[in-house]
Scaffold this motif. Structure first.
Motif: not given
Length: 747
Positions: A415-416, A421-422, A489-490, A495-496
């Protein structure tokens, strides 16, 4: 432009600051800002408190926002009207805010908008009552899902979409007649783009269009939808029950698109349930679903359309018309191969005649056959097309840095993932290399600044880059470091975890000790978020690795038993596993003391859960003695152990001993570290809870206020987390029978 892209343009100055490099927009949270459900990030509003930064905001509005408006004067007029009619704003403040009104220039318009926007961000936030919008209980139409679902918006089709007018019409007829359609075809032929274009062209025919990218688990995809009434304390089962019930209420005026459903009917357990939904459903898939209504998408037959696609990317296309037609024939009119060829020509790496020669050599070697292999999951795959993409990939001559980026993107969610972030995970100084790969066509962009690899490119990249523990070390070290911050917390933990799951499934193990360490460190962070699917995957992989007696040590096997206990539903069985883990480490040393202490504490927690408080106290005290003996009381995990012990003592009628231990711990954290850390907040919150139980309401409120002040500072910019913490504390008052928690905290 979607709302996240709008915010990127509006707050460009803030995002370009070095201190904001770790900041990114979460789609669900942004939706809550726009819908009045959450206050905008204090990091953003705080940045624009300074005059210079407000001037930068005005400049960004003038440059990035006003040109998007067809009638900016009307926008100014409407905002002025809202401002003037607001009875909660003083006349003096209104005069101050409207000093540039009426606006005669774009500079004055931008200054007015910046002034009003900053004032709005600084005001006391009042949450909009979402309950005023009711579901449609009766009737033939579905409820408007944008009032209830924050994600699921259909991405726009690519700007160069062409040559599919007849297919769009045929697809609409089939969906109208059959209700559920499988859009089938080989990889890279344009199924996803056709589905997106269909949604855009026929939007007026539907009340709602909801879009999902299949992750490999339909049930999980439904759980991961972001609903307005989702609560932080909801379990995945709670979320599924609510989401599934709502989706079942949707009727035929709603279209559900499931993209990249590359599996078989029997492999996904929820598939048969989904087919019972009453809405229309469009699947895009490489698999064969011959027992269902399907539409097979073939190559674009119109060469003029493919030439127009080449012209979109290759500026000298008109001069090379005849050679380009031969290139189209050489790649068998495969849409993705045509696009990559055009992009390659634009880079100037090869001239059209050179590219044609390379492709013809490959074609001759293959015997010009379009071999179709039926691979696992019933997917059709034309081997020739994959060879074309491999050839084009190699012709680009990617640098080592670009290959590293491609290698890491193999593991990111289909989904991307946020490009910023990447880039942060890959330790890139900027987005330049990623943008280069976007220009070359290997990395595709999605809505909200998300990036991903095209599924076909992903498969080719696996063969070309062969990701392993050693050559993917930068990405793995970043993810492992994040997971080691247990107290942090994030908002982007999903996605991680999806990236970590893909790593576990796909990576080659050429460094088993590093792999063990990685798996052992990511599990506790998944446990923090109750991410059971990932936890079970980690346990399965660890079990496989540790089956070999030459791999790992007794501490690794003890950790595996501890992790199994964490996932065990039956408390007595979990206790048995925890005891076995402790028995594996009979000799306590400086190297394993922290682990043994944790195991004792976890065993104590299980005894407490089973109602065996005396045994719980013994185990917890044993764990704390080990920490004290080896000078480990200041570690984050140790703080949680002390807090749990204090709560247990309070429940056993010894709150003063528990409070004494926490006060000692509080002083130690303050002296060794800081009184503005999450660890200090945890201790303050625990002390507040104990004081409430003992009737010390005033003292409890003092502790809670200290904790909330720290959460405000640490979670700067993440209002959902701050609000969640506040609600948890208010719930503590309610459980203690005190109804004025909100009032006490506000005093």
């Amino acid at each position: 432009m979607n709302q996240i892209d709008l915010l990127y343009e509006l707050f460009e100055g803030f995002l370009e600051e070095e201190s904001s490099q770790d900041f990114d927009f979460d789609n669900g949270l942004v939706c809550r800002w726009f819908n009045g459900q959450a206050r905008i990030s204090p990091r953003i509003s705080g940045y624009y408190l300074h005059t210079d930064n407000r001037n930068r905001l005005a400049d960004d509005i003038k440059t990035n926002i006003l040109p998007l408006m067809c009638d900016s004067a009307m926008a100014i007029q409407e905002i002025y009207k809202i401002l003037i009619q607001d009875g909660t704003i003083s006349d003096q403040k209104k005069d101050q805010l409207t000093q540039d009104y009426p606006c005669h220039t774009s500079e004055e318009q931008a200054a007015f908008l910046a002034s009003v926007l900053c004032f709005g961000m600084e005001r006391t936030f009042v949450k909009r009552n979402a309950a005023t919008k009711k579901l449609l209980a009766v009737g033939t139409l579905s409820p408007v899902i944008s009032d209830f679902v924050y994600n699921g918006e259909v991405p726009k089709a690519c700007a160069h979409f062409c040559g599919r007018d007849q297919e769009l019409s045929t697809l609409h007829e089939l969906i109208s007649e059959k209700r559920i359609i499988f859009l089938q075809g080989i990889a890279g032929i344009g199924k996803s783009e056709l589905a997106k274009a269909y949604a855009e062209n026929y939007r007026k025919d539907y009340t709602n269009i909801l879009y999902l990218i299949y992750s490999g688990n339909l049930r999980q995809d439904i759980i991961d939808l972001d609903f307005v009434d989702d609560l932080p304390e909801d379990t995945e089962e709670d979320r599924f029950r609510k989401h599934n019930r709502f989706l079942r209420s949707l009727k035929e005026d709603t279209l559900l698109i499931i993209d990249n459903f590359n599996t078989t009917a029997g492999k996904d357990a929820f598939f048969s349930v989904l087919l019972k939904y009453r809405c229309r459903i469009l699947f895009t898939t490489r698999s064969r679903f011959d027992n269902y209504a399907s539409f097979n998408l073939e190559e674009i037959s119109d060469h003029d359309a493919l030439l127009s696609l080449i012209r979109y990317f290759f500026s000298d296309a008109e001069k090379e018309h005849s050679i380009l037609e031969q290139i189209i024939q050489a790649v068998h009119s495969h849409t993705l191969a045509v696009e990559l060829s055009a992009r390659l020509l634009e880079t100037g790496i090869l001239e059209p005649q050179e590219l044609l020669a390379r492709l013809q050599i490959e074609k001759s070697a293959l015997g010009a056959t379009d071999t179709i292999d039926i691979v696992k999951d019933g997917q059709s795959r034309k081997a020739t097309y994959y060879d074309h993409i491999h050839t084009l990939f190699s012709l680009y001559r990617l640098s080592e840095e670009e290959l590293d980026i491609m290698r890491g993107l193999i593991f990111t969610p289909v989904s991307g993932i946020s490009g910023r972030l990447y880039a942060n995970w890959m330790k890139l100084p900027d987005m330049n290399r990623i943008n280069d790969l976007i220009e070359k066509g290997f990395v595709q962009t999605q809505s909200a600044r998300q990036i991903s690899l095209h599924p076909m490119i992903q498969e080719v990249a696996v063969d070309e880059t062969r990701p392993s523990m050693n050559n993917s070390a930068v990405l793995l070290n970043s993810l492992q470091t994040i997971c080691l911050f247990h107290g942090r917390d994030v908002t982007w933990h999903k996605p991680l975890f999806l990236t970590i799951e893909n790593i576990i499934r796909e990576i080659a193990d050429d460094n088993t000790p590093a792999y063990l360490s990685f798996l052992e460190d990511v599990f506790p962070y998944m446990e923090k978020y109750h991410y059971t699917a990932g936890m079970e995957l980690v346990i399965g992989k660890l079990s496989g690795l540790l089956t070999d007696e030459t791999v790992g040590r007794s501490t690794d096997r003890a950790l595996l038993l501890d992790y199994r206990a964490a996932c065990e539903d039956k408390t007595e069985k979990a206790i048995k596993l925890e005891k076995e883990a402790i028995a594996l480490i009979p000799e306590i040393s400086e190297e394993n003391a922290h682990l043994v202490s944790n195991l004792c504490s976890n065993l104590g927690g299980l005894y407490k859960e089973a109602g065996k408080r005396d045994l719980a106290q013994q185990s917890m005290e044993q764990g704390l003695r080990i920490l004290e003996q080896y000078d480990l009381l200041y570690y984050h995990d140790s703080i949680a152990q002390t807090a749990n012990y204090a709560v247990l003592l309070t429940e056993m009628g010894q709150p003063e001993i528990g409070l004494s231990a926490l006060k000692k711990l509080s002083r130690m954290i303050r002296d060794l570290n800081s009184d503005q850390t999450l660890d200090y907040a945890t201790v303050q919150e625990t002390m507040g809870g104990i004081c409430l139980i003992t009737g010390e309401v005033k003292q409890a409120t003092s502790h809670f206020k200290k904790a909330l002040a720290i959460y405000e500072g640490v979670y700067n910019g993440e209002r959902d987390m701050i609000e969640t913490k506040k609600q948890e504390i208010l719930q503590t008052y309610t459980q203690a029978g005190i109804a004025l928690g909100q009032q006490l905290l506000n005093n």
